[in-house]
Design an enzyme around this catalytic site. Sequence first.
Site, PDB file in Angstrom:
ATOM      1  N   GLY A  76       0.823  -1.185   0.033  1.00 46.52           N
ATOM      2  CA  GLY A  76      -0.092   0.082   0.046  1.00 46.52           C
ATOM      3  C   GLY A  76       0.862   1.309   0.127  1.00 46.52           C
ATOM      4  O   GLY A  76       0.547   2.207   0.769  1.00 46.52           O
ATOM      5  N   SER A 131       1.201   3.333  -2.420  1.00 40.92           N
ATOM      6  CA  SER A 131       0.834   4.432  -3.405  1.00 40.92           C
ATOM      7  C   SER A 131       0.213   5.748  -2.868  1.00 40.92           C
ATOM      8  O   SER A 131       0.425   6.756  -3.457  1.00 40.92           O
ATOM      9  CB  SER A 131      -0.042   3.738  -4.439  1.00 40.92           C
ATOM     10  N   ARG A 132      -0.171   5.578  -1.627  1.00 40.53           N
ATOM     11  CA  ARG A 132      -0.856   6.708  -1.137  1.00 40.53           C
ATOM     12  C   ARG A 132      -0.639   7.006   0.206  1.00 40.53           C
ATOM     13  O   ARG A 132      -0.176   5.934   0.882  1.00 40.53           O
ATOM     14  CB  ARG A 132      -2.331   6.797  -1.422  1.00 40.53           C
ATOM     15  N   TYR A 186     -12.819  -3.154  11.693  1.00 41.69           N
ATOM     16  CA  TYR A 186     -11.270  -2.515  11.733  1.00 41.69           C
ATOM     17  C   TYR A 186     -10.753  -2.683  13.087  1.00 41.69           C
ATOM     18  O   TYR A 186      -9.318  -3.206  13.094  1.00 41.69           O
ATOM     19  CB  TYR A 186     -11.582  -1.075  11.211  1.00 41.69           C
ATOM     20  N   ILE A 240      -4.075  10.167  11.505  1.00 42.03           N
ATOM     21  CA  ILE A 240      -3.290  10.763  10.559  1.00 42.03           C
ATOM     22  C   ILE A 240      -3.952  11.402   9.179  1.00 42.03           C
ATOM     23  O   ILE A 240      -4.928  10.614   9.002  1.00 42.03           O
ATOM     24  CB  ILE A 240      -2.366   9.532  10.017  1.00 42.03           C
TER      25      ILE A 240
HETATM   26  P1  NAP Z   1      -4.917   5.494   2.575  1.00 42.15           P
HETATM   27  O1  NAP Z   1      -4.523   6.789   2.297  1.00 42.15           O
HETATM   28  O2  NAP Z   1      -6.517   5.157   2.028  1.00 42.15           O
HETATM   29  O3  NAP Z   1      -3.984   4.538   1.710  1.00 42.15           O
HETATM   30  C1  NAP Z   1      -4.359   3.166   1.625  1.00 42.15           C
HETATM   31  C2  NAP Z   1      -3.159   2.389   0.989  1.00 42.15           C
HETATM   32  O4  NAP Z   1      -3.590   1.068   1.014  1.00 42.15           O
HETATM   33  C3  NAP Z   1      -3.233   2.810  -0.682  1.00 42.15           C
HETATM   34  O5  NAP Z   1      -1.848   2.770  -0.856  1.00 42.15           O
HETATM   35  C4  NAP Z   1      -3.995   1.401  -1.101  1.00 42.15           C
HETATM   36  O6  NAP Z   1      -3.279   1.150  -2.522  1.00 42.15           O
HETATM   37  C5  NAP Z   1      -3.478   0.378  -0.503  1.00 42.15           C
HETATM   38  N1  NAP Z   1      -4.297  -1.207  -0.278  1.00 42.15           N
HETATM   39  C6  NAP Z   1      -5.585  -0.937  -0.091  1.00 42.15           C
HETATM   40  N2  NAP Z   1      -6.031  -2.286  -0.357  1.00 42.15           N
HETATM   41  C7  NAP Z   1      -5.110  -2.831  -0.738  1.00 42.15           C
HETATM   42  C8  NAP Z   1      -4.906  -3.995  -1.448  1.00 42.15           C
HETATM   43  N3  NAP Z   1      -5.886  -5.134  -1.423  1.00 42.15           N
HETATM   44  N4  NAP Z   1      -3.840  -4.476  -1.829  1.00 42.15           N
HETATM   45  C9  NAP Z   1      -2.738  -3.678  -2.099  1.00 42.15           C
HETATM   46  N5  NAP Z   1      -2.813  -2.171  -1.450  1.00 42.15           N
HETATM   47  C10 NAP Z   1      -3.902  -2.144  -0.855  1.00 42.15           C
HETATM   48  O7  NAP Z   1      -4.560   4.878   3.825  1.00 42.15           O
HETATM   49  P2  NAP Z   1      -3.602   5.458   5.066  1.00 42.15           P
HETATM   50  O8  NAP Z   1      -4.299   6.401   6.140  1.00 42.15           O
HETATM   51  O9  NAP Z   1      -2.681   5.747   4.416  1.00 42.15           O
HETATM   52  O10 NAP Z   1      -3.650   4.152   5.914  1.00 42.15           O
HETATM   53  C11 NAP Z   1      -2.285   3.367   5.768  1.00 42.15           C
HETATM   54  C12 NAP Z   1      -2.282   2.278   6.874  1.00 42.15           C
HETATM   55  O11 NAP Z   1      -2.056   2.926   8.287  1.00 42.15           O
HETATM   56  C13 NAP Z   1      -3.526   1.399   6.987  1.00 42.15           C
HETATM   57  O12 NAP Z   1      -3.017   0.163   7.407  1.00 42.15           O
HETATM   58  C14 NAP Z   1      -4.556   2.128   8.118  1.00 42.15           C
HETATM   59  O13 NAP Z   1      -5.158   1.087   8.679  1.00 42.15           O
HETATM   60  C15 NAP Z   1      -3.340   2.493   8.991  1.00 42.15           C
HETATM   61  N6  NAP Z   1      -3.735   3.460   9.711  1.00 42.15           N
HETATM   62  C16 NAP Z   1      -4.383   4.879   9.431  1.00 42.15           C
HETATM   63  C17 NAP Z   1      -4.784   5.832  10.263  1.00 42.15           C
HETATM   64  C18 NAP Z   1      -5.036   7.101   9.741  1.00 42.15           C
HETATM   65  O14 NAP Z   1      -5.554   7.885  10.448  1.00 42.15           O
HETATM   66  N7  NAP Z   1      -4.836   7.409   8.345  1.00 42.15           N
HETATM   67  C19 NAP Z   1      -4.749   5.581  11.720  1.00 42.15           C
HETATM   68  C20 NAP Z   1      -4.345   4.134  12.036  1.00 42.15           C
HETATM   69  C21 NAP Z   1      -4.053   3.606  11.226  1.00 42.15           C
HETATM   70  P3  NAP Z   1      -4.363   1.798  -3.938  1.00 42.15           P
HETATM   71  O15 NAP Z   1      -4.703   3.129  -3.648  1.00 42.15           O
HETATM   72  O16 NAP Z   1      -3.113   1.326  -4.933  1.00 42.15           O
HETATM   73  O17 NAP Z   1      -5.277   0.684  -4.222  1.00 42.15           O
END
Ligand code: NAP
Length: 251
Positions: free
Chosen positions: A18, A20-21, A161, A194
């Site tokens: 993951g 990419s973003r 989740y 985040i």
């Molecule tokens: P995000 O901006 O929505 O990005 C999610 C990433 O996961 C994207 O790069 C997406 O890839 C990838 N992804 C989703 N499903 C996938 C799959 N089946 N195979 C491969 N890649 C996949 O989310 P984020 O906030 O950066 O979150 C990243 C991690 O941090 C997650 O595990 C999330 O649960 C955790 N987290 C986030 C927060 C927060 O507040 N943001 C807080 C606690 C934990 P594509 O776009 O290429 O599909």
Amino acid sequence: MEGNREKNIVAKVVIVTGGSRGIGAEIVKQLAMENYNVVLNYHQSEKQAKEIQNNLLEKGKNIEIFQADVSKRDEVKKLVEFTKQKFKTIDVLINNAGISQEKLFTQIEDEEWNNMLNTNLNSVFYCTQEVLPEMIKKQNGCIINISSIWGITGGSCEVAYSTVKAGINGMTKALAKELGPSQIRVNSIAPGIIDTQMNDNLSIEEKEEIQKEIPLNRIGKPIDIAKCVKWLIEDEYTTGQVISVNGGWYI
Ligand code: NAP
């Protein structure tokens, strides 16, 4: 530039799922800038993945991108094969890919529940199992799982989740014990809130309300997590920990 790239080939090889973003993209950028050899895994965001790759290649960094749905074992196998083919080995795995869903528990459909399990938890199982033979062979490795504050405290309307993130924390602790004798460290990072697309569902007012509850008085940024990842890779004696990076939101 070529000399720099050749020199970097001795640097550690990292897979970021993951990448990419959001948080994953920042981890990729920070590690590549530190001259790690990085494989950015993406699923749907090919354009973003290519942009990140091109930017880093222009800076003379070693970065490859690979499309794989990490909720599927056969695609994970291809990701790991690709990495070994490009960089010969794997030193670090960052299990970051994830989705979120806000819904009343009573309304969660089986398909949504299973999708959450497959994407956020089974992916960690698949990726970790697939990289381990190489790490066990080397008797060295580092696995970092991106968990969540909700895996520790539980989040209302985020039961699925919270369940998978708590699962990741359990997996982290158990694996750390099992893999310690092979000098493979396993840790989780539990971010608070985040600023990424994952929270696009929150209004500005809702974010302001959350911010008031955070002692450091700000929403986190992807770089806050990327810095902790970098520290964990470089560290040598931390394993089995769930590290909260949340501005003091939950202590
Ligand atoms: P995000 O901006 O929505 O990005 C999610 C990433 O996961 C994207 O790069 C997406 O890839 C990838 N992804 C989703 N499903 C996938 C799959 N089946 N195979 C491969 N890649 C996949 O989310 P984020 O906030 O950066 O979150 C990243 C991690 O941090 C997650 O595990 C999330 O649960 C955790 N987290 C986030 C927060 C927060 O507040 N943001 C807080 C606690 C934990 P594509 O776009 O290429 O599909």
